[in-house]
Design an enzyme around this catalytic site. Structure first.
Site, PDB file in Angstrom:
ATOM      1  N   GLY A  16       0.809  -1.213   0.000  1.00  0.00           N
ATOM      2  CA  GLY A  16       0.000   0.000   0.000  1.00  0.00           C
ATOM      3  C   GLY A  16       0.841   1.262   0.000  1.00  0.00           C
ATOM      4  O   GLY A  16       0.568   2.213  -0.752  1.00  0.00           O
ATOM      5  N   THR A  42       5.446  -7.100   3.381  1.00  0.00           N
ATOM      6  CA  THR A  42       5.123  -8.499   3.680  1.00  0.00           C
ATOM      7  C   THR A  42       4.967  -9.327   2.415  1.00  0.00           C
ATOM      8  O   THR A  42       5.508 -10.424   2.297  1.00  0.00           O
ATOM      9  CB  THR A  42       3.816  -8.556   4.505  1.00  0.00           C
ATOM     10  N   CYS A  43       4.217  -8.825   1.470  1.00  0.00           N
ATOM     11  CA  CYS A  43       3.886  -9.627   0.290  1.00  0.00           C
ATOM     12  C   CYS A  43       5.139 -10.100  -0.436  1.00  0.00           C
ATOM     13  O   CYS A  43       5.294 -11.282  -0.724  1.00  0.00           O
ATOM     14  CB  CYS A  43       2.998  -8.811  -0.644  1.00  0.00           C
ATOM     15  N   CYS A  48       3.117 -13.341   0.119  1.00  0.00           N
ATOM     16  CA  CYS A  48       2.608 -13.942  -1.128  1.00  0.00           C
ATOM     17  C   CYS A  48       3.699 -14.546  -2.010  1.00  0.00           C
ATOM     18  O   CYS A  48       3.574 -15.668  -2.482  1.00  0.00           O
ATOM     19  CB  CYS A  48       1.873 -12.903  -1.982  1.00  0.00           C
ATOM     20  N   LYS A  51       5.892 -17.410  -0.483  1.00  0.00           N
ATOM     21  CA  LYS A  51       4.923 -18.489  -0.237  1.00  0.00           C
ATOM     22  C   LYS A  51       4.593 -19.221  -1.533  1.00  0.00           C
ATOM     23  O   LYS A  51       4.630 -20.447  -1.603  1.00  0.00           O
ATOM     24  CB  LYS A  51       3.660 -17.862   0.385  1.00  0.00           C
ATOM     25  N   ALA A 115       9.838   4.793  11.366  1.00  0.00           N
ATOM     26  CA  ALA A 115       9.299   6.143  11.566  1.00  0.00           C
ATOM     27  C   ALA A 115       8.130   6.052  12.534  1.00  0.00           C
ATOM     28  O   ALA A 115       7.361   5.086  12.490  1.00  0.00           O
ATOM     29  CB  ALA A 115       8.844   6.729  10.240  1.00  0.00           C
ATOM     30  N   GLY A 178      -6.252 -22.127  11.319  1.00  0.00           N
ATOM     31  CA  GLY A 178      -7.160 -22.678  10.307  1.00  0.00           C
ATOM     32  C   GLY A 178      -7.420 -21.718   9.175  1.00  0.00           C
ATOM     33  O   GLY A 178      -8.268 -21.970   8.317  1.00  0.00           O
ATOM     34  N   TYR A 180      -6.100 -19.069   5.861  1.00  0.00           N
ATOM     35  CA  TYR A 180      -5.471 -19.446   4.605  1.00  0.00           C
ATOM     36  C   TYR A 180      -3.963 -19.645   4.736  1.00  0.00           C
ATOM     37  O   TYR A 180      -3.389 -20.539   4.106  1.00  0.00           O
ATOM     38  CB  TYR A 180      -5.841 -18.471   3.473  1.00  0.00           C
ATOM     39  N   GLU A 184      -2.144 -23.163   3.742  1.00  0.00           N
ATOM     40  CA  GLU A 184      -1.111 -23.100   2.699  1.00  0.00           C
ATOM     41  C   GLU A 184       0.203 -23.722   3.188  1.00  0.00           C
ATOM     42  O   GLU A 184       0.839 -24.505   2.483  1.00  0.00           O
ATOM     43  CB  GLU A 184      -0.889 -21.650   2.264  1.00  0.00           C
ATOM     44  N   ARG A 207     -12.531 -20.481   7.985  1.00  0.00           N
ATOM     45  CA  ARG A 207     -13.730 -19.744   8.396  1.00  0.00           C
ATOM     46  C   ARG A 207     -13.954 -18.578   7.430  1.00  0.00           C
ATOM     47  O   ARG A 207     -13.003 -17.923   7.012  1.00  0.00           O
ATOM     48  CB  ARG A 207     -13.522 -19.206   9.822  1.00  0.00           C
ATOM     49  N   GLY A 265      -3.515 -15.950  12.965  1.00  0.00           N
ATOM     50  CA  GLY A 265      -4.051 -14.622  12.682  1.00  0.00           C
ATOM     51  C   GLY A 265      -2.968 -13.569  12.747  1.00  0.00           C
ATOM     52  O   GLY A 265      -1.844 -13.848  13.172  1.00  0.00           O
ATOM     53  N   THR A 314      -2.953  -8.141  -0.680  1.00  0.00           N
ATOM     54  CA  THR A 314      -2.094  -7.194  -1.385  1.00  0.00           C
ATOM     55  C   THR A 314      -2.839  -6.311  -2.395  1.00  0.00           C
ATOM     56  O   THR A 314      -2.669  -5.092  -2.381  1.00  0.00           O
ATOM     57  CB  THR A 314      -0.952  -7.981  -2.068  1.00  0.00           C
ATOM     58  N   HIS A 439     -13.345 -26.994 -24.739  1.00  0.00           N
ATOM     59  CA  HIS A 439     -13.246 -28.436 -24.505  1.00  0.00           C
ATOM     60  C   HIS A 439     -11.909 -28.992 -24.993  1.00  0.00           C
ATOM     61  O   HIS A 439     -11.444 -28.582 -26.054  1.00  0.00           O
ATOM     62  CB  HIS A 439     -14.393 -29.125 -25.249  1.00  0.00           C
ATOM     63  N   GLU A 444     -14.874 -25.917 -18.291  1.00  0.00           N
ATOM     64  CA  GLU A 444     -16.105 -25.980 -19.083  1.00  0.00           C
ATOM     65  C   GLU A 444     -17.304 -26.358 -18.213  1.00  0.00           C
ATOM     66  O   GLU A 444     -18.444 -26.037 -18.532  1.00  0.00           O
ATOM     67  CB  GLU A 444     -15.956 -26.920 -20.275  1.00  0.00           C
TER      68      GLU A 444
HETATM   69  P1  FAD Z   1       2.904  -4.630   4.314  1.00  0.00           P
HETATM   70  O1  FAD Z   1       3.097  -5.184   2.968  1.00  0.00           O
HETATM   71  O2  FAD Z   1       2.972  -5.555   5.472  1.00  0.00           O
HETATM   72  O3  FAD Z   1       3.972  -3.468   4.489  1.00  0.00           O
HETATM   73  C1  FAD Z   1       4.151  -2.805   5.699  1.00  0.00           C
HETATM   74  C2  FAD Z   1       5.597  -2.375   5.786  1.00  0.00           C
HETATM   75  O4  FAD Z   1       5.731  -1.416   6.798  1.00  0.00           O
HETATM   76  C3  FAD Z   1       6.560  -3.505   6.138  1.00  0.00           C
HETATM   77  O5  FAD Z   1       7.575  -3.569   5.170  1.00  0.00           O
HETATM   78  C4  FAD Z   1       7.120  -3.114   7.501  1.00  0.00           C
HETATM   79  O6  FAD Z   1       8.469  -3.497   7.657  1.00  0.00           O
HETATM   80  C5  FAD Z   1       6.971  -1.604   7.456  1.00  0.00           C
HETATM   81  N1  FAD Z   1       6.830  -0.958   8.755  1.00  0.00           N
HETATM   82  C6  FAD Z   1       6.028  -1.290   9.780  1.00  0.00           C
HETATM   83  N2  FAD Z   1       6.107  -0.369  10.762  1.00  0.00           N
HETATM   84  C7  FAD Z   1       6.977   0.566  10.348  1.00  0.00           C
HETATM   85  C8  FAD Z   1       7.459   1.788  10.898  1.00  0.00           C
HETATM   86  N3  FAD Z   1       7.024   2.224  12.093  1.00  0.00           N
HETATM   87  N4  FAD Z   1       8.376   2.507  10.206  1.00  0.00           N
HETATM   88  C9  FAD Z   1       8.807   2.071   8.983  1.00  0.00           C
HETATM   89  N5  FAD Z   1       8.382   0.947   8.414  1.00  0.00           N
HETATM   90  C10 FAD Z   1       7.467   0.208   9.068  1.00  0.00           C
HETATM   91  N6  FAD Z   1      -2.048 -11.402   0.091  1.00  0.00           N
HETATM   92  C11 FAD Z   1      -2.497 -11.718  -1.151  1.00  0.00           C
HETATM   93  O7  FAD Z   1      -3.174 -10.913  -1.773  1.00  0.00           O
HETATM   94  N7  FAD Z   1      -2.213 -12.938  -1.719  1.00  0.00           N
HETATM   95  C12 FAD Z   1      -1.465 -13.865  -1.079  1.00  0.00           C
HETATM   96  O8  FAD Z   1      -1.226 -14.952  -1.620  1.00  0.00           O
HETATM   97  C13 FAD Z   1      -0.959 -13.547   0.213  1.00  0.00           C
HETATM   98  N8  FAD Z   1      -0.183 -14.428   0.873  1.00  0.00           N
HETATM   99  C14 FAD Z   1       0.333 -14.098   2.093  1.00  0.00           C
HETATM  100  C15 FAD Z   1       1.123 -15.031   2.744  1.00  0.00           C
HETATM  101  C16 FAD Z   1       1.655 -14.740   3.988  1.00  0.00           C
HETATM  102  C17 FAD Z   1       2.530 -15.754   4.667  1.00  0.00           C
HETATM  103  C18 FAD Z   1       1.374 -13.480   4.588  1.00  0.00           C
HETATM  104  C19 FAD Z   1       1.933 -13.152   5.926  1.00  0.00           C
HETATM  105  C20 FAD Z   1       0.567 -12.550   3.952  1.00  0.00           C
HETATM  106  C21 FAD Z   1       0.039 -12.853   2.699  1.00  0.00           C
HETATM  107  N9  FAD Z   1      -0.795 -11.969   2.017  1.00  0.00           N
HETATM  108  C22 FAD Z   1      -1.288 -12.287   0.774  1.00  0.00           C
HETATM  109  C23 FAD Z   1      -1.201 -10.681   2.625  1.00  0.00           C
HETATM  110  C24 FAD Z   1      -0.385  -9.531   2.089  1.00  0.00           C
HETATM  111  O9  FAD Z   1       0.987  -9.790   2.268  1.00  0.00           O
HETATM  112  C25 FAD Z   1      -0.776  -8.247   2.790  1.00  0.00           C
HETATM  113  O10 FAD Z   1      -2.169  -8.075   2.695  1.00  0.00           O
HETATM  114  C26 FAD Z   1      -0.088  -7.024   2.216  1.00  0.00           C
HETATM  115  O11 FAD Z   1       1.295  -7.162   2.249  1.00  0.00           O
HETATM  116  C27 FAD Z   1      -0.519  -5.766   2.963  1.00  0.00           C
HETATM  117  O12 FAD Z   1       0.183  -4.652   2.480  1.00  0.00           O
HETATM  118  P2  FAD Z   1       0.434  -3.392   3.426  1.00  0.00           P
HETATM  119  O13 FAD Z   1       0.988  -2.338   2.552  1.00  0.00           O
HETATM  120  O14 FAD Z   1      -0.775  -3.099   4.216  1.00  0.00           O
HETATM  121  O15 FAD Z   1       1.520  -3.870   4.472  1.00  0.00           O
END
Ligand code: FAD
Length: 458
Positions: A16, A42-43, A48, A51, A115, A178, A180, A184, A207, A265, A314, A439, A444
């Protein structure tokens, strides 16, 4: 704008935050971003992407087995965990570099630092103690895995964060949870050859997803050799002298493993962020409270992605970041529609879903026609694998509109993406019926289900 160091300061370089920063910069805003760990969030770094790479790795074991039925003789197989980790790390580093470069290319200033908020227009970089002011601040700090803090021995378990960096491939794994991420990882470790158990305190895995698909996935996972325990949870964890981790459950079972992975969670990442200093309100669940435009209780502070706990995916975080930047800096106001989301669970078999589950649809519409099919895909006639494909359409009987499509089986995630377009366009069952089948494919079946298997009225 010159009263501030920047027009926008983004906290968090994940899905984001990065999208918002880049779009705001292309609209001409002076933008800075801080990331405390690695750009991509995270992604890219521990969600993602790694994974899905692990999922690919784990699927080969079945592919090798299935090949026999088609005349292939696959010789002795072996798996090198360290090679998978090294390949994955290289790819993640490449992607992180792209994220950095794309930010720099649009003129965003990058700070490799945590930050925190100091006020409605100020942040502090903890690495340098520097105070920076910005007209707008965007919080995009994501979420973090939960481990029950009161669980005795909780320090011996790992979460998804550590699972991507294990020095050795565990031979016995217990996954707690339980959702995703839990299913996975159970599929990944099972496919890679670990003896795998999943323990979940609820009645059924996944769920919130359609009940028929939850049950079918449960059965298919068990057929693959994953032991699934429901209505149970760990009450204590211990570390044995031989390095095993031993969990005791509420029902009195003892589960020994090389790793116990908790995927129970995720909680919004707000700890120590200084929300109180700036006056940013949070919900009862600890997420940042935002309106439809992602604005918090403080007019100069916005929040997007998992930290707002709306739909933690994501593509949603990216959309929310984009909408924010267009609205605030591009004079193009729009909001994200969270009502129809296509998504996939990369379980084995895979689950693809668009729109409402039957239970959700029933809450909104009294009359439903349900179309269900389950069949053995052509591939498995020769492979001999005992795995079925499951499909389900949920149709509003009054308007004929398709409210939900759920698929369990190979490539279900890919199908969900395409079906998402049709449901966005308001497809009816008659539209599905009019569509000529491709087909021979498994898909299909989606356009050849003629008679409802159930008619729910009132
Ligand atoms: P994030 O991508 O988590 O980014 C937040 C960032 O902020 C991080 O880099 C963190 O280090 C940084 N941060 C935090 N606090 C601070 C601070 N105070 N100062 C500076 N930096 C900071 N989604 C899908 O759509 N498909 C999938 O297949 C999928 N698989 C996933 C598998 C796993 C194992 C996990 C854990 C998540 C998965 N997701 C998946 C979810 C997806 O990763 C998140 O929904 C997505 O990354 C959220 O984006 P975001 O920008 O909110 O936060």
């Amino acid at each position: 704008m010159s009263d501030f160091d920047y027009d926008l300061f983004v906290i968090g370089g994940g899905s984001g935050g990065v999208r918002a920063a880049r779009i705001a910069a292309t609209h001409g805003a002076r933008v800075a971003i801080a990331e405390e760990y690695r750009y991509g969030g995270t992604c890219v770094i521990r969600g993602c992407v790694p994974k899905k790479l692990f999922v690919y790795a784990s699927r080969f074991s079945e592919e090798f087995e299935d090949a026999e039925g088609f005349g292939w003789h696959v010789g002795e197989r072996s798996f090198d965990w360290s090679r998978l980790i090294a390949g994955k790390d290289k790819e993640i580093a490449r992607l992180e570099g792209i994220y950095r470069r794309n930010l720099e290319r649009t003129g965003v200033e990058l700070f490799d630092s945590r930050a925190v908020l100091e006020g409605p227009h100020t942040v502090r970089l903890t690495a340098s103690d520097r105070i920076i002011s910005a007209r707008y601040i965007l919080i995009a700090t994501g979420a973090t895995p939960n481990v029950d803090p009161d669980l005795p021995g909780g320090e011996h378990v790992i979460t998804s964060n550590e699972a991507f960096h294990l020095a050795e491939m565990p031979k016995r794994v217990v996954v707690a949870g339980g959702g995703y991420i839990a299913v996975e990882f159970a599929g990944i470790f099972n496919g890679l050859g670990a003896e795998t158990t999943l323990i979940y305190r609820g009645e059924e895995i996944l769920r919130g997803f359609d009940d028929d698909m939850r049950k079918a996935l449960h059965e298919e996972m068990e057929k693959k050799g994953i032991r699934i325990l429901t209505h149970d949870a760990f009450v204590a964890i211990e570390k044995a002298a031989d390095g095993s981790v031993i969990g005791t459950t509420r029902k009195g079972e003892t589960l020994a493993a090389d790793q116990i992975l908790f995927a129970i969670g995720r909680r919004p990442n707000i700890a120590g962020l200084g929300l109180e200093k700036a006056g940013v309100e949070v919900t009862d669940g600890g997420a940042i409270r935002v309106d439809a435009a992602s604005c918090t209780s403080v007019p100069s502070i916005y929040a997007v992605g998992d930290v707002t706990d709306r739909a933690n995916l994501t593509p949603i975080a990216i959309r929310e970041g984009h909408a924010f930047a267009d609205t605030v800096f591009g004079n193009k106001p729009w909001t994200v529609d969270h009502s129809l989301i296509a998504t996939a669970v990369f379980s084995q078999p895979e689950l693809g879903t668009v729109g409402l589950s039957q239970a959700e649809a029933l809450k909104r519409t009294p009359n439903l026609d349900i179309y269900k099919t389950s069949f053995r895909p052509m591939k498995h006639t020769l492979s001999g694998r005992d795995e079925k494909m499951h499909m389900k359409l949920i149709v509003d009987a009054d308007s004929d509109k398709v409210l939900g499509v759920h698929i369990l089986g190979h490539d279900a995630g890919e199908l969900a993406q395409v079906l998402g377009i049709t449901l966005e366009m308001g497809a009816t069952k008659a539209d599905f019926d009019r569509t000529i089948a491709v087909h021979p494919t498994v898909a299909e079946e989606l356009v050849t289900m003629r008679e409802p298997t159930e008619r729910l009225r009132g």
